[in-house]
Scaffold this motif. Sequence first.
Motif, PDB file in Angstrom:
ATOM      1  N   ARG A 132       0.866  -1.265  -0.020  1.00 49.10           N
ATOM      2  CA  ARG A 132      -0.196   0.068   0.037  1.00 49.10           C
ATOM      3  C   ARG A 132       0.965   1.400   0.026  1.00 49.10           C
ATOM      4  NH1 ARG A 132      -5.048   1.362   1.684  1.00 49.10           N
ATOM      5  NH2 ARG A 132      -5.691  -0.687   2.484  1.00 49.10           N
ATOM      6  N   CYS A 133       0.712   2.110  -0.975  1.00 47.92           N
ATOM      7  CA  CYS A 133       1.631   3.458  -0.921  1.00 47.92           C
ATOM      8  C   CYS A 133       1.105   4.206   0.136  1.00 47.92           C
ATOM      9  CB  CYS A 133       1.034   4.075  -2.188  1.00 47.92           C
ATOM     10  SG  CYS A 133       2.027   5.795  -2.329  1.00 47.92           S
ATOM     11  N   CYS A 175      -0.859   7.759  -1.286  1.00 47.99           N
ATOM     12  CA  CYS A 175      -2.087   7.996  -1.834  1.00 47.99           C
ATOM     13  C   CYS A 175      -3.143   6.820  -1.543  1.00 47.99           C
ATOM     14  CB  CYS A 175      -1.817   8.087  -3.470  1.00 47.99           C
ATOM     15  SG  CYS A 175      -1.329   6.190  -4.134  1.00 47.99           S
ATOM     16  N   ARG A 176      -2.525   5.837  -0.638  1.00 54.19           N
ATOM     17  CA  ARG A 176      -3.094   4.703  -0.118  1.00 54.19           C
ATOM     18  C   ARG A 176      -3.599   3.430  -1.227  1.00 54.19           C
ATOM     19  NH1 ARG A 176      -1.328   4.521   4.449  1.00 54.19           N
ATOM     20  NH2 ARG A 176      -3.237   3.181   4.922  1.00 54.19           N
ATOM     21  N   ARG A 177      -3.052   3.861  -2.292  1.00 52.83           N
ATOM     22  CA  ARG A 177      -3.401   2.579  -3.401  1.00 52.83           C
ATOM     23  C   ARG A 177      -2.820   1.487  -3.130  1.00 52.83           C
ATOM     24  NH1 ARG A 177      -2.068   5.854  -7.429  1.00 52.83           N
ATOM     25  NH2 ARG A 177      -3.985   6.264  -8.427  1.00 52.83           N
ATOM     26  N   GLU A 178      -3.584   0.434  -3.438  1.00 45.54           N
ATOM     27  CA  GLU A 178      -3.048  -1.010  -3.299  1.00 45.54           C
ATOM     28  C   GLU A 178      -2.270  -1.546  -4.573  1.00 45.54           C
ATOM     29  OE1 GLU A 178      -2.906  -2.928  -0.684  1.00 45.54           O
ATOM     30  OE2 GLU A 178      -4.311  -2.192   0.786  1.00 45.54           O
ATOM     31  N   HIS A 179      -1.095  -2.171  -4.276  1.00 45.48           N
ATOM     32  CA  HIS A 179      -0.482  -2.844  -5.658  1.00 45.48           C
ATOM     33  C   HIS A 179      -0.243  -4.073  -5.053  1.00 45.48           C
ATOM     34  CE1 HIS A 179       0.394   1.282  -7.072  1.00 45.48           C
ATOM     35  NE2 HIS A 179       0.756   1.440  -5.899  1.00 45.48           N
ATOM     36  N   CYS A 188       4.726   4.118  -7.616  1.00 39.21           N
ATOM     37  CA  CYS A 188       3.450   4.361  -7.694  1.00 39.21           C
ATOM     38  C   CYS A 188       3.140   5.500  -8.728  1.00 39.21           C
ATOM     39  CB  CYS A 188       2.836   4.717  -6.189  1.00 39.21           C
ATOM     40  SG  CYS A 188       1.180   5.049  -6.083  1.00 39.21           S
ATOM     41  N   PRO A 189       1.921   5.023  -9.432  1.00 33.81           N
ATOM     42  CA  PRO A 189       1.453   6.153 -10.214  1.00 33.81           C
ATOM     43  C   PRO A 189       1.212   7.491  -9.721  1.00 33.81           C
ATOM     44  CG  PRO A 189       0.240   4.165 -10.602  1.00 33.81           C
ATOM     45  CD  PRO A 189       0.834   3.999  -9.194  1.00 33.81           C
ATOM     46  N   CYS A 190       1.160   7.634  -8.396  1.00 31.74           N
ATOM     47  CA  CYS A 190       1.355   8.931  -7.915  1.00 31.74           C
ATOM     48  C   CYS A 190       2.476   9.494  -7.999  1.00 31.74           C
ATOM     49  CB  CYS A 190       0.545   8.749  -6.259  1.00 31.74           C
ATOM     50  SG  CYS A 190       1.739   8.334  -4.993  1.00 31.74           S
TER      51      CYS A 190
END
Length: 225
Positions: free
Chosen positions: A21-22, A25-29, A87-89
Amino acid sequence: MGQLPCYDALEWAMPENVPVRCPACRREHVYAAPSYPCACGAPVSPALDRLTAPAVVTHRVWDEEWVAVRCPACGRGNQWPRPELGCPCGTVLRIPVVPGADHRSVALRTALDVVTAAALHLHRLGHRDIRRADQRPPSGIGLAARGLLAQVDPSVRPATLRDVECLWLTATTESAECMYFSLAGYTENARTRADTLGIPLFVLGPTGPPQPANGPADELHATGA
């Protein structure tokens, strides 16, 4: 069960996927560490630490860019790039590695890990083109190579006299040598019978290569296939 595709032993040691988890941005990978080729030809990847959160890379220091990883096939140690995820962010995450991973072989957490450790050891002994055996054994998983039948038992019970004799009978019908890998060891009767039949017995520990458990295995371990 039909014939499964033929795999080289080292193809079984695929890097595991871990959730990441980033923190920005809290995005999951889902991340898998890249594999790098050792000089012996085996793919090498570091063991990832699932319990430690990834760190955000804010500045780079040369000494922190590398991690020591030991090849599970030949034992050679090398320095490889430390695992990272972009991460994309725009955040770059440094993925934590298990402490001491440069000295680990295959951590045995699942039945597949046990089979992988056995297949890697067969490769060290000189066997190639290792595949799933045509006939499924009464217990455990069967592996085969040219002139060889191996049984891998990932259960928590010691292998029995019947297990050893069934392996020997199956190998005899296929005009093949045989050996046994067990996670929980062997009963005394099983060891005695294996010594009589000349079957190498190996015990798999939590980490590290399988260890010889009888005389034929000691001899094989010393001389190779």
